[in-house]
Design a protein around this motif. Structure first.
Motif, PDB file in Angstrom:
ATOM      1  N   LEU A 164       0.820  -1.203   0.000  1.00 53.13           N
ATOM      2  CA  LEU A 164       0.000   0.000   0.000  1.00 53.13           C
ATOM      3  C   LEU A 164       0.859   1.260   0.000  1.00 53.13           C
ATOM      4  O   LEU A 164       0.536   2.244  -0.679  1.00 53.13           O
ATOM      5  N   LYS A 165       1.959   1.225   0.754  1.00 53.84           N
ATOM      6  CA  LYS A 165       2.851   2.394   0.796  1.00 53.84           C
ATOM      7  C   LYS A 165       3.505   2.619  -0.563  1.00 53.84           C
ATOM      8  O   LYS A 165       3.640   3.770  -1.021  1.00 53.84           O
TER       9      LYS A 165
ATOM     10  N   LYS B 185     -11.465  -5.908   7.066  1.00 55.20           N
ATOM     11  CA  LYS B 185     -11.508  -4.758   6.174  1.00 55.20           C
ATOM     12  C   LYS B 185     -11.270  -3.446   6.907  1.00 55.20           C
ATOM     13  O   LYS B 185     -10.635  -2.527   6.372  1.00 55.20           O
ATOM     14  N   GLN B 186     -11.767  -3.344   8.145  1.00 54.81           N
ATOM     15  CA  GLN B 186     -11.645  -2.089   8.883  1.00 54.81           C
ATOM     16  C   GLN B 186     -10.205  -1.739   9.225  1.00 54.81           C
ATOM     17  O   GLN B 186      -9.877  -0.584   9.491  1.00 54.81           O
ATOM     18  N   TYR B 187      -9.320  -2.769   9.233  1.00 55.77           N
ATOM     19  CA  TYR B 187      -7.908  -2.530   9.551  1.00 55.77           C
ATOM     20  C   TYR B 187      -7.032  -2.455   8.307  1.00 55.77           C
ATOM     21  O   TYR B 187      -5.837  -2.167   8.428  1.00 55.77           O
ATOM     22  N   PHE B 188      -7.646  -2.696   7.142  1.00 51.76           N
ATOM     23  CA  PHE B 188      -6.825  -2.793   5.934  1.00 51.76           C
ATOM     24  C   PHE B 188      -6.648  -1.406   5.305  1.00 51.76           C
ATOM     25  O   PHE B 188      -7.196  -1.081   4.248  1.00 51.76           O
ATOM     26  N   ASN B 189      -5.874  -0.598   5.995  1.00 53.22           N
ATOM     27  CA  ASN B 189      -5.465   0.709   5.478  1.00 53.22           C
ATOM     28  C   ASN B 189      -4.046   0.967   5.970  1.00 53.22           C
ATOM     29  O   ASN B 189      -3.585   0.340   6.929  1.00 53.22           O
ATOM     30  N   ILE B 190      -3.372   1.877   5.312  1.00 50.37           N
ATOM     31  CA  ILE B 190      -1.942   2.048   5.533  1.00 50.37           C
ATOM     32  C   ILE B 190      -1.610   2.459   6.966  1.00 50.37           C
ATOM     33  O   ILE B 190      -0.608   2.014   7.534  1.00 50.37           O
ATOM     34  N   ASN B 191      -2.470   3.261   7.589  1.00 48.87           N
ATOM     35  CA  ASN B 191      -2.186   3.730   8.951  1.00 48.87           C
ATOM     36  C   ASN B 191      -2.368   2.615   9.983  1.00 48.87           C
ATOM     37  O   ASN B 191      -1.504   2.399  10.840  1.00 48.87           O
ATOM     38  N   ASP B 192      -3.502   1.908   9.912  1.00 46.18           N
ATOM     39  CA  ASP B 192      -3.772   0.848  10.888  1.00 46.18           C
ATOM     40  C   ASP B 192      -2.803  -0.313  10.731  1.00 46.18           C
ATOM     41  O   ASP B 192      -2.356  -0.903  11.727  1.00 46.18           O
ATOM     42  N   LEU B 193      -2.465  -0.659   9.499  1.00 48.57           N
ATOM     43  CA  LEU B 193      -1.503  -1.743   9.277  1.00 48.57           C
ATOM     44  C   LEU B 193      -0.148  -1.411   9.885  1.00 48.57           C
ATOM     45  O   LEU B 193       0.503  -2.267  10.492  1.00 48.57           O
ATOM     46  N   TYR B 194       0.261  -0.163   9.731  1.00 47.28           N
ATOM     47  CA  TYR B 194       1.550   0.249  10.304  1.00 47.28           C
ATOM     48  C   TYR B 194       1.525   0.159  11.822  1.00 47.28           C
ATOM     49  O   TYR B 194       2.488  -0.324  12.444  1.00 47.28           O
TER      50      TYR B 194
END
Length: 244
Positions: free
Chosen positions: A20-21, A147-156
């Protein structure tokens, strides 16, 4: 997700975050490519403007020199003032032309910005992003991670909790993330509330000042009206005394 070990979760979160990054960096590269094309298009106008300013300065200086050679008398500060006035007048005289040129080149720059979104470099960046997003391992992790955690900020953040041993499994990492998000939201709400209270206090102070001004004006009017009435009464009394 709770069945995965810490190492497996690190792989899942780390790999997904990197993809994602990278895609985000590729999108940013496309924007920079567009901005570069826009700057290149506007650079011609800036060159014209630079030459235009130099010509005005040289022409103004030549006018001053010609005036001195033909017998005009002026001291240093007078020459500076005349030079400045001549230059300003010339700038104002030719400013409509420069405004038209700026408008034309701005249109060219906007067109170049849009065209650059589909040039060879941008298309390469875009294709690389598509390839990454269609990666089998990435799609596998995407299907497993909520799905709620699948974004660049939460994954990091989830990855950092596990990497720094603040959490040993997904449940602990998710709880830490929820606590941090809640804390950030509370701090944000407190900040907004404080700003609102400050605004209310300022408004209250302003209203208090306005009311004080109105009160003083009312008192002043009453005092003035009282003095006027007293003057009228005195005048009437003196008239009656004269009649008697």
């Amino acid at each position: 997700m709770n069945t995965y070990s810490r190492e497996e979760l690190l792989d899942m979160f780390g790999y997904s975050f990197q993809v994602l990054k990278t895609v985000e960096d590729l999108d940013e590269a496309i924007k920079k490519e567009q901005e570069r094309a826009s700057r290149v298009s506007m650079s011609t106008f800036y060159k014209i403007k630079s030459v235009y300013v130099k010509i005005l300065l040289i022409f103004t200086a030549l006018c001053i020199v010609w005036g001195l050679l033909t017998g005009a008398r002026a001291n240093f500060w007078q020459m500076i003032i005349v030079f400045g006035l001549y230059y300003i007048m010339l700038r104002l005289l030719f400013s409509p032309i420069m405004m038209v040129l700026h408008f034309i080149y701005s249109r060219f720059a906007n067109k170049a910005y849009k065209v650059a979104a589909d040039n060879e470099a941008s298309n390469q960046y875009r294709e690389q992003g598509v390839v990454l997003l269609q990666d089998k391992e990435f799609l596998s992790y995407k299907a497993q991670i909520p799905k709620q955690y699948f974004n660049i900020n939460d994954l990091y953040l989830l990855y950092s909790y596990l990497e720094n041993y603040r959490a040993d499994n997904f449940k602990e990492a998710a709880n830490l993330l929820a606590e941090e998000q809640h804390r950030n939201q509370v701090e944000y709400n407190q900040q907004i509330m404080q700003q609102s209270l400050t605004s209310i206090e300022r408004n209250a102070q302003y209203q208090s000042v306005i009311q004080t001004i109105h009160l003083l004006e009312t008192r002043s009017m009453r005092t003035e009206l009282g003095s006027q009435l007293n003057g009228i009464q005195n005048s009437i009394g003196s008239i009656f005394r004269k009649i008697r």
